[in-house]
Design a protein around this motif. Structure first.
Motif, short mmCIF file in Angstrom:
data_model
loop_
_atom_site.label_atom_id
_atom_site.label_comp_id
_atom_site.label_asym_id
_atom_site.label_seq_id
_atom_site.Cartn_x
_atom_site.Cartn_y
_atom_site.Cartn_z
N ASP A 1 42.62 37.60 45.94
CA ASP A 1 42.63 39.07 46.01
C ASP A 1 43.17 39.54 47.36
O ASP A 1 44.05 40.41 47.43
CB ASP A 1 41.23 39.64 45.80
N SER B 1 44.97 35.52 38.85
CA SER B 1 44.55 36.44 39.91
C SER B 1 45.59 37.53 40.13
O SER B 1 45.25 38.68 40.42
CB SER B 1 44.29 35.68 41.21
N GLU C 1 38.33 34.22 44.72
CA GLU C 1 38.48 35.59 45.23
C GLU C 1 39.42 35.68 46.43
O GLU C 1 39.87 36.78 46.79
CB GLU C 1 37.11 36.16 45.60
N LYS D 1 47.34 38.91 37.83
CA LYS D 1 47.22 39.89 36.74
C LYS D 1 46.17 40.96 37.04
O LYS D 1 46.16 42.01 36.41
CB LYS D 1 46.88 39.18 35.42
N ARG D 2 45.28 40.70 37.98
CA ARG D 2 44.29 41.72 38.35
C ARG D 2 44.93 42.93 39.02
O ARG D 2 44.30 44.00 39.10
CB ARG D 2 43.27 41.11 39.32
N SER E 1 49.15 45.84 35.19
CA SER E 1 48.86 45.84 33.75
C SER E 1 50.15 46.10 32.98
O SER E 1 50.80 47.13 33.16
CB SER E 1 47.83 46.92 33.42
N GLN F 1 35.74 32.82 33.31
CA GLN F 1 36.44 33.79 34.17
C GLN F 1 36.27 33.43 35.65
O GLN F 1 35.94 34.26 36.48
CB GLN F 1 35.93 35.21 33.90
#
Length: 331
Positions: free
Chosen positions: A132, A167, A129, A169-170, A173, A125
């Motif tokens: 983000d 990233s 970062e 997909k964070r 949903s 995983q």
């Protein structure tokens, strides 16, 4: 978004999650081999659940076939590691295999690289970062209450990894976020086998819990059930001319108001393709802004001298900080 932006990405855009070329010889690749070998042993705890017994027409996979698949994986992975250790970069080793027409070894090497990136991104995983902050800045909710990226945002990437997609997909949903992306080297975790007239593709689900099962299943299927007929979607610059994709990338550059280059060193073996992508009329460059996120002055000088058309006298805006991906003020 009034300004059309294209991000031109190299390995440095994933450096906080995945190893750069110069770091490929570290222990992480050995860990990948050792962990993979553990999964071919029925004594491993994930095999204890009956749901993890793979059933096909030939019945449940016995330990004997798992051992054979594991042996094949180990042989290929250790050959890949030795090639990486004894060459300047994985790309150098790959091109040597390609030029010496060692086709089977070449395809096996790409297969292992593909598995390795899937291992890092899905099982471990590993996500950079910095994405983000990037997506938090660009993503918005439209009038239909759907998550969306600006229509004028494009990506051209030399990376095989799926950092951009994973990233993203964070932030949502169950929704499909459309964006324009070209992967010049193909993408990892997309495997094909040619079974008569059919091309069967397979991927490892983006689920770390089920990764071991999928990893073994993929190796078993490709190395035992379909020997010598497995292919990774990864492609190096010399594999083919990529004419259609180059034209698409060139069109993105042509229509962009702003170009942001991140983490890319413009290596010599990609120079032909890079030059074709950036080969647009001098007049079109006058109104463009080019940002290059790099602390290396020589790389920027190389880009200005050898990649931009010779008739273009364009000064690149250098961004030295790597803390976050550069988002142009004009946005």
């Amino acid at each position: 978004m009034s300004q059309r932006i294209t991000y031109y990405l190299g390995a440095g855009a994933s450096a906080n999650a995945l190893p750069l070329v110069k770091n490929f010889k570290d222990k992480r690749f050995e860990d990948f081999i050792n962990k993979g070998m553990e999964w071919f042993d029925r004594k491993n705890e994930f095999w204890q659940e009956k749901s993890n017994l793979f059933e096909y027409g030939e019945g449940v996979y016995p330990q004997q076939s798992l051992t054979a698949a594991g042996d094949n994986f180990k042989r290929m992975a250790e050959a890949a590691l030795e090639g990486i250790r004894t060459h300047v970069s994985p790309d150098t080793f790959a091109k040597k295999l390609y030029l010496s027409k060692r086709t089977e070894e070449y395809e096996e090497f790409k297969f292992v690289l593909d598995l390795y990136f899937a291992f890092e991104e899905i099982y471990n995983q590993k996500i950079d970062e910095r994405w983000d902050t990037f997506y938090a800045s660009f993503l918005d909710i439209n009038e239909h209450n759907d998550v969306q990226l600006p229509l004028g945002l494009n990506f051209i990437s030399w990376n095989y990894d799926r950092q951009i997609e994973l990233s993203l997909k964070r932030f949502y949903s169950g929704l499909d976020v459309e964006f324009n992306e070209l992967k010049l080297n193909g993408a990892c975790n997309s495997f094909s086998n040619f079974n008569h007239d059919n091309i069967v593709t397979s991927t490892i689900p983006n689920d770390s819990d089920n990764f071991p099962r999928s990893f073994v299943d993929l190796n078993k299927s490709f190395l035992i059930k379909f020997p010598n007929r497995f292919y990774s979607s990864l492609k190096f610059a010399w594999d083919d001319e990529k004419i259609e994709m180059i034209n698409q990338a060139n069109n993105m550059i042509h229509n962009s108001d702003i170009i942001v280059i991140i983490g890319y060193s413009f290596p010599f073996y990609n120079r032909k393709v890079d030059s074709m992508i950036f080969n647009i009329a001098q007049s079109k460059y006058k109104s463009k802004k080019i940002y290059f996120q790099s602390a290396d002055d020589e790389i920027i000088e190389k880009f200005e001298k050898w990649i931009l058309p010779r008739s273009v006298n364009k000064k690149v805006n250098q961004i030295r900080s790597y803390t976050n991906f550069h988002i142009p003020f004009e946005y």
